[in-house]
Design an enzyme around this catalytic site. Sequence first.
Site, PDB file in Angstrom:
ATOM      1  N   GLU A 153      -3.162  28.439  87.062  1.00 27.12           N
ATOM      2  CA  GLU A 153      -3.817  29.743  86.958  1.00 27.12           C
ATOM      3  C   GLU A 153      -2.988  30.658  86.071  1.00 27.12           C
ATOM      4  OE1 GLU A 153      -5.899  32.584  90.135  1.00 27.12           O
ATOM      5  OE2 GLU A 153      -3.727  32.848  90.122  1.00 27.12           O
TER       6      GLU A 153
ATOM      7  N   HIS B   7      -8.193  36.614  85.270  1.00 31.07           N
ATOM      8  CA  HIS B   7      -7.718  35.333  85.774  1.00 31.07           C
ATOM      9  C   HIS B   7      -8.383  34.188  85.012  1.00 31.07           C
ATOM     10  CE1 HIS B   7      -6.384  36.871  90.023  1.00 31.07           C
ATOM     11  NE2 HIS B   7      -6.000  37.673  89.042  1.00 31.07           N
TER      12      HIS B   7
ATOM     13  N   THR C 121       1.841  44.440  92.062  1.00 31.11           N
ATOM     14  CA  THR C 121       3.070  44.029  92.735  1.00 31.11           C
ATOM     15  C   THR C 121       3.307  44.860  93.991  1.00 31.11           C
ATOM     16  OG1 THR C 121       4.046  43.371  90.611  1.00 31.11           O
ATOM     17  CG2 THR C 121       5.559  43.713  92.453  1.00 31.11           C
TER      18      THR C 121
ATOM     19  N   SER D 261       3.769  28.471 101.330  1.00 27.58           N
ATOM     20  CA  SER D 261       2.554  29.173 100.899  1.00 27.58           C
ATOM     21  C   SER D 261       1.406  28.203 100.665  1.00 27.58           C
ATOM     22  CB  SER D 261       2.834  29.969  99.623  1.00 27.58           C
ATOM     23  OG  SER D 261       3.789  30.980  99.850  1.00 27.58           O
TER      24      SER D 261
END
Length: 220
Positions: free
Chosen positions: A139, A120, A152, A51
Amino acid sequence: MQRDWDTFLMPYQQAVKELKLKFRGMRMQFLQASTHSPIEIVTGRVKPVDSIIEKQSRRYITDALLESDMQDIAGLRIQCQFVEDIYEVVDLIHQRKDMEVVEERDYVTNVKPSGYRSYHMVIAYPVQMVHGEKKLLAEIQIRTMSMNFWATIEHSLNYKYQGEFPTALKERLKRAAEASFMLDTEMSEIREEIQEAQQLFSYGKGQSLPPYHASDKKDD
């Protein structure tokens, strides 16, 4: 020269473990004081190497700027019962002396077009390594359990459709996000009743502490 990913990610793994421990400790402090905890569930992860490489390529991030430009290699997620709890957690993070807030984005008030809601925060967090201190970025996403459920599902569908949602599905997801936030709003309206009921349930049999939440015992 190929990057040694195990060495590179080690401080991030340590940061996630420490931060999970700290926020779960904060939750237990609220419970021990017999007060409502704005923190309900704490999870965390280090971004997988695949990723990282994919995002680095997509965002044109050079190797030299990877640590400063990719802010979510270390990621924490805090789930709350009520929308108001989100902002209480934000205040708690701002008060901490062991982490520095460097950026924050309020997608709870400023909802994304897709319907996504979350708060965030990017923090600079010092990790104590054998050869000295290393300050890295992490984060933190703060959201209600309802927001987390929607996000999700949306994330899974996004993976399937690679961001190109069919129009009908996109509209249904947006309606689902609005329904989810309506649930949060209704729960906030009866927040005091809920908290009183939870306290009565937890302490009705003379328990010295409310039952552990699964996330307090499991290292996610």
